[in-house]
Design a protein around this motif. Structure first.
Motif, PDB file in Angstrom:
ATOM      1  N   VAL A 108       0.832  -1.198   0.000  1.00 52.33           N
ATOM      2  CA  VAL A 108       0.000   0.000   0.000  1.00 52.33           C
ATOM      3  C   VAL A 108       0.869   1.251   0.000  1.00 52.33           C
ATOM      4  O   VAL A 108       0.657   2.177  -0.797  1.00 52.33           O
ATOM      5  CB  VAL A 108      -0.962   0.010   1.215  1.00 52.33           C
ATOM      6  CG1 VAL A 108      -1.673   1.337   1.334  1.00 52.33           C
ATOM      7  CG2 VAL A 108      -1.957  -1.124   1.104  1.00 52.33           C
ATOM      8  N   ALA A 109       1.857   1.301   0.884  1.00 56.03           N
ATOM      9  CA  ALA A 109       2.704   2.489   1.003  1.00 56.03           C
ATOM     10  C   ALA A 109       3.502   2.741  -0.276  1.00 56.03           C
ATOM     11  O   ALA A 109       3.746   3.892  -0.639  1.00 56.03           O
ATOM     12  CB  ALA A 109       3.644   2.343   2.186  1.00 56.03           C
ATOM     13  N   GLY A 110       3.893   1.686  -0.979  1.00 56.55           N
ATOM     14  CA  GLY A 110       4.686   1.849  -2.186  1.00 56.55           C
ATOM     15  C   GLY A 110       3.875   1.986  -3.460  1.00 56.55           C
ATOM     16  O   GLY A 110       4.434   2.206  -4.534  1.00 56.55           O
ATOM     17  N   ASP A 111       2.568   1.870  -3.362  1.00 59.04           N
ATOM     18  CA  ASP A 111       1.721   1.932  -4.556  1.00 59.04           C
ATOM     19  C   ASP A 111       1.585   3.378  -5.025  1.00 59.04           C
ATOM     20  O   ASP A 111       1.185   4.243  -4.254  1.00 59.04           O
ATOM     21  CB  ASP A 111       0.340   1.356  -4.246  1.00 59.04           C
ATOM     22  CG  ASP A 111      -0.428   1.011  -5.505  1.00 59.04           C
ATOM     23  OD1 ASP A 111      -0.491   1.871  -6.398  1.00 59.04           O
ATOM     24  OD2 ASP A 111      -0.963  -0.103  -5.583  1.00 59.04           O
ATOM     25  N   PRO A 112       1.898   3.662  -6.297  1.00 62.09           N
ATOM     26  CA  PRO A 112       1.787   5.041  -6.792  1.00 62.09           C
ATOM     27  C   PRO A 112       0.347   5.573  -6.778  1.00 62.09           C
ATOM     28  O   PRO A 112       0.135   6.781  -6.658  1.00 62.09           O
ATOM     29  CB  PRO A 112       2.335   4.974  -8.213  1.00 62.09           C
ATOM     30  CG  PRO A 112       2.361   3.543  -8.574  1.00 62.09           C
ATOM     31  CD  PRO A 112       2.411   2.759  -7.307  1.00 62.09           C
ATOM     32  N   ARG A 113      -0.641   4.694  -6.859  1.00 59.89           N
ATOM     33  CA  ARG A 113      -2.030   5.149  -6.817  1.00 59.89           C
ATOM     34  C   ARG A 113      -2.361   5.762  -5.463  1.00 59.89           C
ATOM     35  O   ARG A 113      -3.136   6.717  -5.368  1.00 59.89           O
ATOM     36  CB  ARG A 113      -2.980   4.000  -7.138  1.00 59.89           C
ATOM     37  CG  ARG A 113      -2.794   3.456  -8.557  1.00 59.89           C
ATOM     38  CD  ARG A 113      -3.623   2.249  -8.792  1.00 59.89           C
ATOM     39  NE  ARG A 113      -3.131   1.150  -7.952  1.00 59.89           N
ATOM     40  CZ  ARG A 113      -3.560  -0.104  -8.040  1.00 59.89           C
ATOM     41  NH1 ARG A 113      -4.507  -0.412  -8.908  1.00 59.89           N
ATOM     42  NH2 ARG A 113      -3.072  -1.032  -7.255  1.00 59.89           N
ATOM     43  N   PHE A 114      -1.757   5.223  -4.403  1.00 56.00           N
ATOM     44  CA  PHE A 114      -1.966   5.764  -3.057  1.00 56.00           C
ATOM     45  C   PHE A 114      -1.356   7.160  -2.951  1.00 56.00           C
ATOM     46  O   PHE A 114      -2.006   8.101  -2.492  1.00 56.00           O
ATOM     47  CB  PHE A 114      -1.354   4.827  -2.011  1.00 56.00           C
ATOM     48  CG  PHE A 114      -1.321   5.396  -0.624  1.00 56.00           C
ATOM     49  CD1 PHE A 114      -2.476   5.533   0.118  1.00 56.00           C
ATOM     50  CD2 PHE A 114      -0.125   5.795  -0.059  1.00 56.00           C
ATOM     51  CE1 PHE A 114      -2.451   6.054   1.403  1.00 56.00           C
ATOM     52  CE2 PHE A 114      -0.093   6.324   1.222  1.00 56.00           C
ATOM     53  CZ  PHE A 114      -1.253   6.452   1.943  1.00 56.00           C
ATOM     54  N   THR A 115      -0.104   7.306  -3.372  1.00 60.52           N
ATOM     55  CA  THR A 115       0.561   8.607  -3.253  1.00 60.52           C
ATOM     56  C   THR A 115      -0.074   9.649  -4.167  1.00 60.52           C
ATOM     57  O   THR A 115      -0.205  10.805  -3.790  1.00 60.52           O
ATOM     58  CB  THR A 115       2.059   8.478  -3.556  1.00 60.52           C
ATOM     59  OG1 THR A 115       2.230   7.837  -4.820  1.00 60.52           O
ATOM     60  CG2 THR A 115       2.759   7.673  -2.484  1.00 60.52           C
ATOM     61  N   GLU A 116      -0.509   9.249  -5.361  1.00 62.57           N
ATOM     62  CA  GLU A 116      -1.151  10.190  -6.282  1.00 62.57           C
ATOM     63  C   GLU A 116      -2.487  10.688  -5.746  1.00 62.57           C
ATOM     64  O   GLU A 116      -2.838  11.852  -5.931  1.00 62.57           O
ATOM     65  CB  GLU A 116      -1.374   9.536  -7.643  1.00 62.57           C
ATOM     66  CG  GLU A 116      -0.117   9.326  -8.444  1.00 62.57           C
ATOM     67  CD  GLU A 116      -0.352   8.496  -9.693  1.00 62.57           C
ATOM     68  OE1 GLU A 116      -1.524   8.208 -10.022  1.00 62.57           O
ATOM     69  OE2 GLU A 116       0.642   8.129 -10.331  1.00 62.57           O
ATOM     70  N   ALA A 117      -3.223   9.810  -5.093  1.00 59.51           N
ATOM     71  CA  ALA A 117      -4.539  10.190  -4.586  1.00 59.51           C
ATOM     72  C   ALA A 117      -4.438  11.294  -3.537  1.00 59.51           C
ATOM     73  O   ALA A 117      -5.267  12.207  -3.508  1.00 59.51           O
ATOM     74  CB  ALA A 117      -5.246   8.975  -4.001  1.00 59.51           C
ATOM     75  N   PHE A 118      -3.431  11.228  -2.685  1.00 59.54           N
ATOM     76  CA  PHE A 118      -3.294  12.217  -1.624  1.00 59.54           C
ATOM     77  C   PHE A 118      -2.363  13.365  -1.996  1.00 59.54           C
ATOM     78  O   PHE A 118      -2.254  14.340  -1.253  1.00 59.54           O
ATOM     79  CB  PHE A 118      -2.831  11.549  -0.327  1.00 59.54           C
ATOM     80  CG  PHE A 118      -3.922  10.762   0.329  1.00 59.54           C
ATOM     81  CD1 PHE A 118      -4.905  11.396   1.058  1.00 59.54           C
ATOM     82  CD2 PHE A 118      -3.973   9.386   0.197  1.00 59.54           C
ATOM     83  CE1 PHE A 118      -5.929  10.684   1.652  1.00 59.54           C
ATOM     84  CE2 PHE A 118      -4.989   8.658   0.787  1.00 59.54           C
ATOM     85  CZ  PHE A 118      -5.965   9.307   1.518  1.00 59.54           C
TER      86      PHE A 118
END
Length: 148
Positions: A45-55
């Motif tokens: 989860v922490a390394g997923d680019p979709r997570f970082t892009e969303a926030f």
């Protein structure tokens, strides 16, 4: 008859005090963490680019954290607004930034678990009806806080 009137007045007073108390606790609870559990490993989860892009759109206004869920049952993704505006100011402006954080958390959970953001089906009829208007209202309302 007097007892009936007294009971009605007491009932209204209890209901009003409950509404005031709820409103007061909502105002004091502006910076609480909003959390969802994702069915994935914390590192994924922490390394997923979709997570970082969303926030990323929130910039420094939103703080996030990722931790293992209790009982090794996935990952807890938490977010909160660093400095939420006063509840009255948010109401006057017609927008509460915590609604955006809630929606983003739901979208991230959906993206990480299914690969897509799941939405409700569009109406099956093109005719606007009173019942359909009610359903559209509830659907919009549930998209924010998740409760009607």
């Amino acid at each position: 008859m007097r007892w009936l009137r007294a009971g009605a007045v007491l009932g209204v007073a209890v209901a009003a005090s409950g509404a005031v108390l709820r409103r007061h606790t909502d105002e004091d609870d502006t910076s609480r963490w909003l959390v969802v559990t994702v069915n994935a490993e914390p590192d994924a989860v922490a390394g997923d680019p979709r997570f970082t892009e969303a926030f990323a759109a929130f910039g420094d206004d939103v703080e996030t954290r990722v931790a293992a869920a209790p009982g090794e049952r996935g990952t807890e993704v938490a977010a909160r607004v660093r400095q939420a505006p006063a509840r009255a100011t948010a109401r006057m402006a017609g927008h509460d930034p915590r609604q955006d954080v809630r929606r983003t958390l739901r979208d991230v959970k959906s993206l990480l678990e299914t690969g897509d953001v799941l939405r409700t089906d569009p109406p099956t009829t093109g005719k606007p009806t009173p019942g359909g208007a009610l359903v559209r209202l509830f659907t919009r309302r549930a998209g924010g806080e998740g409760r009607l």
